[in-house]
Design a protein around this motif. Sequence first.
Motif, PDB file in Angstrom:
ATOM      1  N   ARG A 304       0.815  -1.203   0.000  1.00 17.58           N
ATOM      2  CA  ARG A 304       0.000   0.000   0.000  1.00 17.58           C
ATOM      3  C   ARG A 304       0.854   1.261   0.000  1.00 17.58           C
ATOM      4  O   ARG A 304       0.469   2.284  -0.596  1.00 17.58           O
ATOM      5  CB  ARG A 304      -0.912  -0.022   1.226  1.00 17.58           C
ATOM      6  CG  ARG A 304      -2.178   0.771   1.087  1.00 17.58           C
ATOM      7  CD  ARG A 304      -3.101   0.160   0.047  1.00 17.58           C
ATOM      8  NE  ARG A 304      -4.307   0.941  -0.089  1.00 17.58           N
ATOM      9  CZ  ARG A 304      -5.388   0.808   0.672  1.00 17.58           C
ATOM     10  NH1 ARG A 304      -5.395  -0.127   1.613  1.00 17.58           N
ATOM     11  NH2 ARG A 304      -6.434   1.561   0.482  1.00 17.58           N
ATOM     12  N   GLU A 305       1.995   1.227   0.655  1.00 19.79           N
ATOM     13  CA  GLU A 305       2.859   2.398   0.728  1.00 19.79           C
ATOM     14  C   GLU A 305       3.568   2.693  -0.586  1.00 19.79           C
ATOM     15  O   GLU A 305       4.262   3.705  -0.696  1.00 19.79           O
ATOM     16  CB  GLU A 305       3.891   2.213   1.846  1.00 19.79           C
ATOM     17  CG  GLU A 305       3.298   2.350   3.241  1.00 19.79           C
ATOM     18  CD  GLU A 305       4.338   2.249   4.326  1.00 19.79           C
ATOM     19  OE1 GLU A 305       5.413   1.671   4.053  1.00 19.79           O
ATOM     20  OE2 GLU A 305       4.082   2.731   5.450  1.00 19.79           O
ATOM     21  N   ARG A 306       3.398   1.825  -1.567  1.00 18.65           N
ATOM     22  CA  ARG A 306       3.966   2.098  -2.886  1.00 18.65           C
ATOM     23  C   ARG A 306       3.119   3.092  -3.677  1.00 18.65           C
ATOM     24  O   ARG A 306       3.596   3.640  -4.669  1.00 18.65           O
ATOM     25  CB  ARG A 306       4.100   0.788  -3.672  1.00 18.65           C
ATOM     26  CG  ARG A 306       5.061  -0.208  -3.049  1.00 18.65           C
ATOM     27  CD  ARG A 306       4.985  -1.552  -3.752  1.00 18.65           C
ATOM     28  NE  ARG A 306       5.453  -1.449  -5.122  1.00 18.65           N
ATOM     29  CZ  ARG A 306       6.699  -1.622  -5.517  1.00 18.65           C
ATOM     30  NH1 ARG A 306       7.628  -1.900  -4.610  1.00 18.65           N
ATOM     31  NH2 ARG A 306       7.045  -1.518  -6.786  1.00 18.65           N
ATOM     32  N   SER A 307       1.898   3.321  -3.248  1.00 20.37           N
ATOM     33  CA  SER A 307       1.024   4.265  -3.955  1.00 20.37           C
ATOM     34  C   SER A 307       1.353   5.689  -3.528  1.00 20.37           C
ATOM     35  O   SER A 307       1.661   5.960  -2.367  1.00 20.37           O
ATOM     36  CB  SER A 307      -0.443   3.954  -3.669  1.00 20.37           C
ATOM     37  OG  SER A 307      -0.737   4.155  -2.306  1.00 20.37           O
ATOM     38  N   GLU A 308       1.253   6.608  -4.448  1.00 16.66           N
ATOM     39  CA  GLU A 308       1.617   7.999  -4.190  1.00 16.66           C
ATOM     40  C   GLU A 308       0.706   8.673  -3.170  1.00 16.66           C
ATOM     41  O   GLU A 308       1.200   9.444  -2.321  1.00 16.66           O
ATOM     42  CB  GLU A 308       1.619   8.789  -5.497  1.00 16.66           C
ATOM     43  CG  GLU A 308       2.168  10.201  -5.382  1.00 16.66           C
ATOM     44  CD  GLU A 308       3.593  10.231  -4.831  1.00 16.66           C
ATOM     45  OE1 GLU A 308       3.916  11.207  -4.125  1.00 16.66           O
ATOM     46  OE2 GLU A 308       4.350   9.281  -5.104  1.00 16.66           O
ATOM     47  N   PRO A 309      -0.624   8.461  -3.186  1.00 13.76           N
ATOM     48  CA  PRO A 309      -1.465   9.097  -2.152  1.00 13.76           C
ATOM     49  C   PRO A 309      -1.066   8.708  -0.734  1.00 13.76           C
ATOM     50  O   PRO A 309      -1.057   9.553   0.168  1.00 13.76           O
ATOM     51  CB  PRO A 309      -2.873   8.595  -2.496  1.00 13.76           C
ATOM     52  CG  PRO A 309      -2.828   8.298  -3.949  1.00 13.76           C
ATOM     53  CD  PRO A 309      -1.456   7.778  -4.201  1.00 13.76           C
ATOM     54  N   ILE A 310      -0.736   7.434  -0.515  1.00 12.08           N
ATOM     55  CA  ILE A 310      -0.303   7.008   0.815  1.00 12.08           C
ATOM     56  C   ILE A 310       1.015   7.656   1.182  1.00 12.08           C
ATOM     57  O   ILE A 310       1.228   8.090   2.325  1.00 12.08           O
ATOM     58  CB  ILE A 310      -0.191   5.474   0.877  1.00 12.08           C
ATOM     59  CG1 ILE A 310      -1.552   4.823   0.639  1.00 12.08           C
ATOM     60  CG2 ILE A 310       0.384   5.018   2.204  1.00 12.08           C
ATOM     61  CD1 ILE A 310      -2.560   5.082   1.723  1.00 12.08           C
ATOM     62  N   ARG A 311       1.913   7.764   0.223  1.00 10.54           N
ATOM     63  CA  ARG A 311       3.201   8.404   0.496  1.00 10.54           C
ATOM     64  C   ARG A 311       3.009   9.870   0.880  1.00 10.54           C
ATOM     65  O   ARG A 311       3.621  10.358   1.837  1.00 10.54           O
ATOM     66  CB  ARG A 311       4.101   8.307  -0.744  1.00 10.54           C
ATOM     67  CG  ARG A 311       4.614   6.909  -1.050  1.00 10.54           C
ATOM     68  CD  ARG A 311       5.502   6.956  -2.269  1.00 10.54           C
ATOM     69  NE  ARG A 311       6.063   5.643  -2.597  1.00 10.54           N
ATOM     70  CZ  ARG A 311       6.858   5.416  -3.626  1.00 10.54           C
ATOM     71  NH1 ARG A 311       7.187   6.418  -4.443  1.00 10.54           N
ATOM     72  NH2 ARG A 311       7.312   4.209  -3.855  1.00 10.54           N
ATOM     73  N   ARG A 312       2.165  10.587   0.120  1.00  8.58           N
ATOM     74  CA  ARG A 312       1.933  11.998   0.425  1.00  8.58           C
ATOM     75  C   ARG A 312       1.322  12.163   1.808  1.00  8.58           C
ATOM     76  O   ARG A 312       1.687  13.053   2.566  1.00  8.58           O
ATOM     77  CB  ARG A 312       1.039  12.628  -0.639  1.00  8.58           C
ATOM     78  CG  ARG A 312       1.711  12.860  -1.972  1.00  8.58           C
ATOM     79  CD  ARG A 312       0.931  13.869  -2.785  1.00  8.58           C
ATOM     80  NE  ARG A 312      -0.447  13.430  -2.986  1.00  8.58           N
ATOM     81  CZ  ARG A 312      -0.867  12.753  -4.060  1.00  8.58           C
ATOM     82  NH1 ARG A 312       0.009  12.428  -5.009  1.00  8.58           N
ATOM     83  NH2 ARG A 312      -2.126  12.394  -4.171  1.00  8.58           N
TER      84      ARG A 312
END
Length: 369
Positions: A304-312
Amino acid sequence: MRGLSSLGNELYTGRRSVQIVGRRRTWFTIALALVVVSVLILAVKGMNLGIEFRGGSQFTVSGAANLDQQPAADVVAELSGEPPRISTVGTDSLRVQTAELTSEETQQLRDGLAEAYGVPAEDVTATFVGPSWGQDVTAKALQGLVIFLVLVSLVMAAYFRTWTMSVAAIVALLHDLVATVGVYALVGFEVTPASVIGFLTILGYSLYDTVVVFDKVRENNADLYTQHRRTYAEGANLAVNQTLVRSINTSVVGLLPVASILFVGAFLLGAGTLRDIALALFVGMLLSTYSSIFIATPLEVTLRERSEPIRRHTRSVLEHRARSRAAAGEGQGGEDVAARTEDLTGVGVVAGHHQGHDAQPRRRKKGRR
């Protein structure tokens, strides 16, 4: 019991936290090592396939007063050079498995076993199992496994509305299956149709435990993007802590009767069917509890942390937390403000927290309407 209840409450409210998601590299390393060792055991030692899978002749000596296996081995050695597989069944029976024999050889071996153990020839039964039957069972089991995995992947992706939980659950499930087969090969128990049933049964148990944890992960992160108290990983770690005691209790309750069946089947009755299925269930249930906590959820967070929204969002939470701590250190009463800030990060009291007696609903007195 009171201590366990108190621990469960502290884990649920967040007052105490076991860092599971944060140490996922450790759990992944352990899981990978377990899978590699299991594969090596299978490659070097192989599975002890039962007669149902390899084919051959089977003789059962009933009512024997002496269960010593050497007389049976001597009788088979006179007739065939291949060493037999001999095991006790119950308290007065012996099972002898050999390679495929002709009708004449079968009759000779029956008479020899009857004479060796001093029983009538009618008490020695002979059966023949063809290898094609075992091949059909194996093919059907693999077919059922593939269909099960495909359906589970689709259902979980639709239910949780994300493919990451589906993939993590399948990986944890395969880990349980491979490790269980490796332990089975290491112990050397025969692989029978009962063993296959046990292998397939642990799939459902592993999936059930994982779904319960994932459901809590989804609940904790339902409003993820509207708050800056905790990251997705912290919400997932809180979910694992909230279901930790429940997973342990469920496993203990499930393992106790299976362990009893395994002990009775292996040591008391010598019942091969009970022993075969109980070993697969015991190891599989134990591993599925481990995988649902230490593999499935940490792996889902990693994906899940590979997605940009989660990272932001993670960066935003960390920046907001740093500013809050800095402001707490500069203002008056910095320690109290910092403590309250920590409670808002998701590591402290967040989900399911107790807000005090004054926040509870008032009971109406009797007679008042």
